[in-house]
Enzyme design. Structure first.
Site, PDB file in Angstrom:
ATOM      1  N   ALA A 151      63.422 -12.749  17.072  1.00 43.41           N
ATOM      2  CA  ALA A 151      62.153 -13.045  17.714  1.00 43.41           C
ATOM      3  C   ALA A 151      61.930 -12.148  18.921  1.00 43.41           C
ATOM      4  O   ALA A 151      60.828 -11.616  19.123  1.00 43.41           O
ATOM      5  CB  ALA A 151      62.119 -14.516  18.130  1.00 43.41           C
ATOM      6  N   LYS A 183      48.915 -14.257   0.023  1.00 44.81           N
ATOM      7  CA  LYS A 183      49.035 -12.815  -0.252  1.00 44.81           C
ATOM      8  C   LYS A 183      48.114 -12.415  -1.400  1.00 44.81           C
ATOM      9  O   LYS A 183      48.521 -11.795  -2.375  1.00 44.81           O
ATOM     10  CB  LYS A 183      50.487 -12.427  -0.544  1.00 44.81           C
ATOM     11  CG  LYS A 183      51.392 -12.555   0.673  1.00 44.81           C
ATOM     12  CD  LYS A 183      52.762 -11.952   0.413  1.00 44.81           C
ATOM     13  CE  LYS A 183      53.637 -12.069   1.649  1.00 44.81           C
ATOM     14  NZ  LYS A 183      54.064 -13.471   1.908  1.00 44.81           N
TER      15      LYS A 183
END
Length: 214
Positions: free
Chosen positions: A176, A62
């Site tokens: 998911a 990140k």
């Protein structure tokens, strides 16, 4: 990165031996292993290379910095055989372009919106803008939250056929099936797999859930 299962394992362990063991156990179920600073800081950057012998490795750094620093970090990750690097998009177009340039043949994934509740405060209101910038800069794909499938749909409308990786499945409450149905290419699952008594069975269950939709 291949797309055989649509599953990426987030390996946020801090024990190198355990991390390598889990990676070896679940590698047949996952298209990649994602690692973050906790493992790098405890095991050292050589863990990237070690894991790359088992699976594609995405370094979830990140990165959020000026272009020169972004370049240095991406180059170091790629030199250790990382297949992809995650960077923040909010630092602007110059930093994002530098990441893509430094990555070479490796993939750069830009964060558009964080998966935790705080992600709605500052990243979410600008997610589509950051996705559009990522398209201009040539990123391989984006990070969009499985915890908010409607936001995956919003990013998909901007991203076109670029990849979308969705974290937040399992411990954070995302599913998911919802993420894939909303337009994600891959789901990222961490604690629900590496923290399970049987990581292989846990990974297999998520893989089967994804497979039922593909």
């Amino acid at each position: 990165m291949r797309r055989d299962t649509g599953l990426i394992i987030a390996l946020d362990e801090t024990d190198a031996d355990k991390a390598l063991k889990i990676a070896g156990t679940v590698s047949s179920m996952a298209d990649a292993i994602k690692i973050n600073w906790p493992l790098i800081l405890s095991a050292g950057p050589e863990i990237i290379t070690q894991l790359s012998e088992i699976s594609d490795v995405i370094c979830d750094f990140k990165i959020a910095d000026i272009p020169n620093t972004v370049r240095l970090i991406v180059e170091e990750a790629v030199s250790r055989k990382a297949s992809g690097v995650i960077v923040h998009a909010f630092t602007g177009e110059d930093s994002l372009r530098e990441a893509v340039s430094a990555a070479g043949k490796a993939d750069v994934y830009a964060v558009t919106e964080m998966s935790h509740p705080g992600g709605m405060m500052f990243t979410a209101p600008h997610a589509e803008e950051m996705a559009a910038m990522g398209v201009r800069c040539g990123v391989a794909g984006f990070i969009a939250p499985a915890t908010r499938p409607d936001r995956i749909k919003a990013i998909r409308s901007v991203a076109g056929d670029l990849k979308i990786l969705s974290p937040g499945v399992g411990a954070q409450g995302g599913s998911a099936s919802s993420a894939i149905s909303a337009g994600a290419d891959y789901v990222i699952v961490g604690r629900a797999v590496y923290g399970a008594k049987d990581p292989l069975s846990a990974a297999s269950a998520v893989r089967d859930e994804i497979r039922s939709l593909l």
